[in-house]
Design an enzyme around this catalytic site. Sequence first.
Site, short mmCIF file in Angstrom:
data_model
loop_
_atom_site.label_atom_id
_atom_site.label_comp_id
_atom_site.label_asym_id
_atom_site.label_seq_id
_atom_site.Cartn_x
_atom_site.Cartn_y
_atom_site.Cartn_z
N GLY A 85 -82.71 33.06 -14.42
CA GLY A 85 -84.03 33.62 -14.68
C GLY A 85 -84.43 34.61 -13.60
O GLY A 85 -83.89 34.62 -12.49
N LYS B 176 -68.64 30.20 -9.37
CA LYS B 176 -69.53 29.57 -8.38
C LYS B 176 -68.78 28.46 -7.65
O LYS B 176 -68.93 28.28 -6.44
CB LYS B 176 -70.78 29.03 -9.06
N LYS C 12 -71.52 36.61 -8.60
CA LYS C 12 -70.49 35.57 -8.34
C LYS C 12 -69.09 36.01 -8.74
O LYS C 12 -68.12 35.68 -8.08
CB LYS C 12 -70.84 34.26 -9.03
N GLU D 128 -76.71 33.98 -1.55
CA GLU D 128 -77.21 32.67 -2.00
C GLU D 128 -77.46 32.64 -3.51
O GLU D 128 -77.18 31.64 -4.18
CB GLU D 128 -78.51 32.35 -1.24
N GLU E 194 -75.35 35.57 -19.26
CA GLU E 194 -74.72 36.79 -18.75
C GLU E 194 -74.64 37.81 -19.88
O GLU E 194 -74.66 37.44 -21.06
CB GLU E 194 -73.31 36.49 -18.24
N VAL F 173 -82.66 40.32 -12.78
CA VAL F 173 -82.82 39.88 -11.38
C VAL F 173 -83.49 40.97 -10.53
O VAL F 173 -84.35 40.66 -9.69
CB VAL F 173 -81.45 39.48 -10.78
N GLY G 117 -83.01 35.82 -20.84
CA GLY G 117 -82.38 36.38 -19.63
C GLY G 117 -81.56 35.36 -18.87
O GLY G 117 -81.17 35.59 -17.73
N ASP H 202 -68.15 31.52 -15.63
CA ASP H 202 -69.22 31.78 -14.64
C ASP H 202 -69.39 30.59 -13.68
O ASP H 202 -69.36 30.77 -12.45
CB ASP H 202 -70.52 32.11 -15.39
N1 NAP Z 1 -79.87 36.67 -14.88
C1 NAP Z 1 -79.78 35.61 -14.11
O1 NAP Z 1 -80.47 34.59 -14.30
C2 NAP Z 1 -78.83 35.61 -12.92
C3 NAP Z 1 -78.80 34.48 -12.08
C4 NAP Z 1 -77.95 34.50 -10.94
C5 NAP Z 1 -77.15 35.61 -10.71
N2 NAP Z 1 -77.17 36.67 -11.59
C6 NAP Z 1 -76.30 37.82 -11.30
O2 NAP Z 1 -77.14 38.91 -10.95
C7 NAP Z 1 -76.52 40.14 -11.35
C8 NAP Z 1 -77.50 40.91 -12.24
O3 NAP Z 1 -77.75 40.16 -13.40
P1 NAP Z 1 -78.94 40.55 -14.40
O4 NAP Z 1 -79.10 39.37 -15.29
O5 NAP Z 1 -80.10 41.09 -13.66
O6 NAP Z 1 -78.24 41.74 -15.23
P2 NAP Z 1 -78.97 42.74 -16.27
O7 NAP Z 1 -80.30 42.21 -16.67
O8 NAP Z 1 -77.97 43.02 -17.33
O9 NAP Z 1 -79.23 44.06 -15.41
C9 NAP Z 1 -78.16 44.81 -14.91
C10 NAP Z 1 -78.70 46.01 -14.17
O10 NAP Z 1 -77.60 46.66 -13.52
C11 NAP Z 1 -77.68 48.06 -13.77
N3 NAP Z 1 -76.32 48.60 -13.67
C12 NAP Z 1 -75.20 48.25 -14.35
N4 NAP Z 1 -74.13 48.94 -13.90
C13 NAP Z 1 -74.58 49.73 -12.91
C14 NAP Z 1 -73.97 50.68 -12.05
N5 NAP Z 1 -72.66 50.93 -12.12
N6 NAP Z 1 -74.73 51.30 -11.12
C15 NAP Z 1 -76.07 51.07 -11.03
N7 NAP Z 1 -76.71 50.17 -11.82
C16 NAP Z 1 -75.98 49.53 -12.75
C17 NAP Z 1 -78.31 48.19 -15.14
O11 NAP Z 1 -78.86 49.48 -15.29
P3 NAP Z 1 -79.72 49.90 -16.58
O12 NAP Z 1 -81.05 49.22 -16.39
O13 NAP Z 1 -79.80 51.35 -16.50
O14 NAP Z 1 -78.95 49.37 -17.78
C18 NAP Z 1 -79.36 47.07 -15.07
O15 NAP Z 1 -80.54 47.54 -14.46
C19 NAP Z 1 -75.21 39.74 -12.03
O16 NAP Z 1 -74.17 39.78 -11.09
C20 NAP Z 1 -75.46 38.30 -12.45
O17 NAP Z 1 -74.25 37.55 -12.54
C21 NAP Z 1 -77.99 36.69 -12.67
#
Ligand code: NAP
Length: 391
Positions: free
Chosen positions: A293, A196, A96, A120, A181, A14, A178, A192
């Site tokens: 995504g 929501k 969430k 959002e 989770e 994200v 991606g 999850d």
């Molecule tokens: N993916 C989706 O489609 C989606 C959709 C809606 C909501 N979300 C929500 O958005 C959030 C992020 O999801 P994502 O899919 O982007 O996760 P992700 O791809 O696993 O990326 C997580 C990021 O967080 C960083 N991180 C983890 N712990 C940290 C900390 N303590 N301090 C600073 N940085 C930290 C990681 O650092 P490193 O890069 O160094 O590992 C990485 O850059 C989650 O809450 C998820 O539920 C995701």
Amino acid sequence: MKNLKLGIFGFGCVGQGLYHVLQQSNSINSEIVKICIKDLNKSRSLDASYFTDNKDELLQNDNIDVIVELIDDAEAAFEIVTTAMNNGKSVVSANKKMIAEHLEELLELQEKNKVSFLYEASCCASIPIIRNLEEYYDNDLLSSLEGIFNGSTNFILSKLLDGVQTYDEVLKEAQDLGFAESDPTLDVEGIDPKYKLCILLFHAFGLVTKPEEVFNYGISKINEFDIDYAKKRGLTIKLISKCRRNSDKIEAYCLPTFIPIGSVLSQTSNEYNAVVLESAFSESQLLYGKGAGDKPTGSAVLSDISALNHNYRYEYKKKSKNQGKFKLCEDFDLRLYVRYDGTSPNFEDFDSIEEKYYSEKGNFLVGCIKLKNLKNSNWLKEASINTIVLN
Ligand SMILES: NC(=O)c1ccc[n+]([C@@H]2O[C@H](COP(=O)([O-])OP(=O)(O)OC[C@H]3O[C@@H](n4cnc5c(N)ncnc54)[C@H](OP(=O)(O)O)[C@@H]3O)[C@@H](O)[C@H]2O)c1
């Protein structure tokens, strides 16, 4: 318009999606000051000067107005978000789990510190459901809200029902894209989408719930027998989250559900999500869009940042209006298909059973059961038993 200075936590799926949509949106007046990540040694697509692993470089930075929290660790996220608000910074989050688990504390913090907290992207990613519930459905006419709230399980179910790939192959594909989770249990066990649902219960009806109060059941036990049952009857299977108002009671759950092929929800495939809203005079309305995504989720985060340019805050009108009015209720009937093999469900838990089927390949029953009896049953925990709602 203000020039917002952003401190971003997380540069995964994200975080990078947000970076790309920000680059392509000239109308948003904002600037990334710093990005905090966990592992400074990972190779990044941006200049190293953007990155830090020291959260205080963002949280204690007077040059940053807005913290954008996009990490995959709910506990660390709660600490980041609370510190940011206590330091007078507005916050945008997509987390969430963190929001559903700490809703009341987060509301108090934003009130106390007079900052905005927008999220959002936490519910159905690109679908603007929270802002719609806040602004358009800001009255008492809404009677129910249901839909597909999880992109990765919808992707898995769509592919499984196509019958080409196995469960494990499809889960791996969802993770590679991606959509899933970091911990896939949160998706496939319906946790999850339940987070929501808890957030949306609040914006729809002003009802504060704890995630453990809402029943969830996932898709990990769905097998060929269940898929065959669906196909023979012109049905498909979707993981449905639902809340419905019945006088001063609110019925809510997240359960796999058979859906007639051709209906709106049956046509919501792969990473798409859909929310169907029922209200007194407008009747049925549909919101549809990508529920996972990088760029779809990034676009919802962007929309929150844009709203902060106009000092937007959620007003939570229904919380004050409906204070104490609604109670979560488990005393309502669900019509279920239960497939079993060996151990059978306790037939006495059911109010009525309309069909029992036995064969060498497996057995099933169709019957009505109160949600509270389903929730308290031990038989549902058996690996050889699966259940799916039949409407
Ligand atoms: N993916 C989706 O489609 C989606 C959709 C809606 C909501 N979300 C929500 O958005 C959030 C992020 O999801 P994502 O899919 O982007 O996760 P992700 O791809 O696993 O990326 C997580 C990021 O967080 C960083 N991180 C983890 N712990 C940290 C900390 N303590 N301090 C600073 N940085 C930290 C990681 O650092 P490193 O890069 O160094 O590992 C990485 O850059 C989650 O809450 C998820 O539920 C995701």
